[in-house]
Design a protein around this motif. Structure first.
Motif: not given
Length: 476
Positions: A47-53, A56-71
């Motif tokens: 999610a941190h990596l996606h935030s650097l964009y 344009s990285g917002q959607a990927d950032l959201r997916r990465a965060l939600d994926g972390a919470y699922e795990l």
């Protein structure tokens, strides 16, 4: 066994050399090979990596965060997750232009425990959130030494801090920080930071230095980066403004054409490019085309940009001798209380009234503009009004103020010299040396095709004759 720290060290190493593909590959492979608790922690780093964009990285950032919470659901309360959520929320609110609707947690972020977290990565994202949520001073007050951050964040830290200083109107501090950010990075990122610094210097009137920085930035474009097109459009847009201010109008026209071409290829036509196109065309005397460009700028303008476009349109209409239409546009600008150039608009309104023969109104408005700091344009109008009333001494006082205050060689400076010489001629040259100097200065900047050219030559001859008569010889 995959560990968070080992994987993160490999990622930072790739990022330090701008190898984002390698960083993503390393992290994604580690996620697939790690066990669930570690997977979740690594998903936060993703999610941190996606935030650097940015946006344009917002959607990927959201997916990465939600994926972390699922795990690992409890990871929602981890400091890094909360800091990333704060940045995500702030960027989303900023994109909607509704800072007042930000979550309460963002308004309290500077006083939260996250702002003092031991992990510099957490504090970095808190700083980003503060800057995005229009809390620039709080962002600057953050305790976050650049040395504590990995290399790929050090230049970004300086860029965020520069943005914060700029938001506070501290442009010199911002320019220095952009320079440091450029030093801390390379390639296209360095070019972008140099361009940010050049933009500030441009607005500070340091045109030659801005041009030097832009030339340095241009040498960093290689044609290999997918984001080069739009950044080159920005480069051309800035260079056009620099060239225009350095008196290179033809070169400025080529640069702004290139900016428009690149925007068309790589993005959407912008307000700023259309506005500068209009300014360049106005300078070249192509006023009808300039008016069209300003109309395009107005159509693309945000509410904050609209008064700038209307002001430019008003001036163009005035130059086309359409004072009624010009006044309508200028009155729209005066209705915007926060517009920073109200005195200049008042002076332009005074010029409209003068052209319409409304001399008392023109004088009153010009006096207001003069009192508020628009010295040069207001003095031109006051001189013209005084001259029409045949108050020659008063007119001369106003025109000589124009000469003193206007930039040498500028349009108003030339007008001041022309009109001062004209008034002295009507007074029968009581001070021939002063009249000669005014006429000579104006003549040097007046083309032979201009009606003033012959008039000024006549003033030179007559003033020179009087000077020669008083000294026993003629001046060459």
């Amino acid at each position: 066994m995959i560990s968070v720290d080992a994987a993160w060290e490999q990622v930072k190493e790739a990022l330090s050399s701008d190898d984002y593909v390698g960083a993503f590959d390393t992290l994604e492979q580690a996620i697939t090979q790690a066990r669930p608790p570690v997977q979740a922690e690594l998903a936060l780093r993703l999610a941190h990596l996606h935030s650097l964009y940015g946006e344009s990285g917002q959607a990927d950032l959201r997916r990465a965060l939600d994926g972390a919470y699922e795990l690992l659901p409890e990871l929602r309360q981890a400091p890094l997750a909360r800091a990333l959520e704060a940045e995500y929320a702030a960027r989303g609110a900023a994109g909607q232009g509704t800072p007042a609707a930000l979550p309460v947690s963002l308004s309290q972020l500077a006083q939260s425990e996250l702002a003092q977290d031991a992990d510099p990565l957490v504090r970095y994202h808190v700083l980003c959130a503060l800057a995005l949520s229009e809390q620039p001073q709080a962002a600057l007050d953050m305790d976050l030494p650049a040395a504590e951050l990995p290399p790929h964040l050090r230049w970004r830290l300086r860029s965020w801090q520069a943005d914060a200083h700029e938001a506070l109107g501290q442009s010199q501090d911002a320019a220095l920080l952009y320079a440091e950010a450029a030093h801390l990075t390379s390639g296209l990122n360095r070019a972008v930071m140099l361009q940010e610094q050049a933009a500030l210097l441009l607005h500070q009137g340091e045109f030659a230095e801005a041009e030097r920085l832009l030339e340095r930035a241009r040498a960093l474009y290689t044609g290999q980066h997918p984001d080069e097109g739009l950044n080159l459009a920005t480069w051309s847009y800035l260079m056009a403004q620099v060239q225009l201010n350095l008196g290179q109008a033809e070169a400025a026209q080529e640069s702004i054409r290139e900016a428009a071409r690149l925007e068309g290829l790589h993005g959407d036509p912008s307000y700023g490019v259309a506005l500068v196109q209009g300014q360049v065309l106005s300078h070249l005397g192509r006023l009808d085309e300039a008016l069209t460009a300003f109309g395009q700028a107005l159509a693309r303008a945000t509410d904050a940009d609209r008064p700038y476009a209307n002001h430019e349109m008003g001036v163009a209409l005035l130059d086309l001798d359409r004072p009624v239409e010009a006044r309508e546009k200028l009155e729209e600008v005066l209705a915007v209380a926060e517009y920073p150039f109200h005195p200049e608009v008042l002076a332009d309104v005074a010029e409209c009234d003068y052209r319409l023969g409304r001399l008392p109104e023109a004088q009153l408005t010009a006096e207001q503009a003069l009192a508020q700091g628009a010295v040069v344009p207001a003095s031109v109008v006051l001189g013209n009004v005084a001259l029409d009333y045949y108050r020659l001494d008063e007119a001369l006082e106003h025109y000589e103020r124009v000469v003193r205050e206007a930039a040498p060689g500028s349009r108003d400076w030339v007008i001041g010299h022309q009109m001062a010489a004209d008034v002295m001629a009507q007074q029968n040259f009581p001070h021939p040396a002063a009249a000669y100097a005014h006429a000579q200065q104006a003549l040097e900047h007046t083309p032979e095709s201009d009606d003033w050219y012959i008039t000024l030559q006549d003033y030179l001859t007559r003033a020179g004759a009087l000077m020669g008569g008083s000294s026993g010889r003629m001046l060459n």
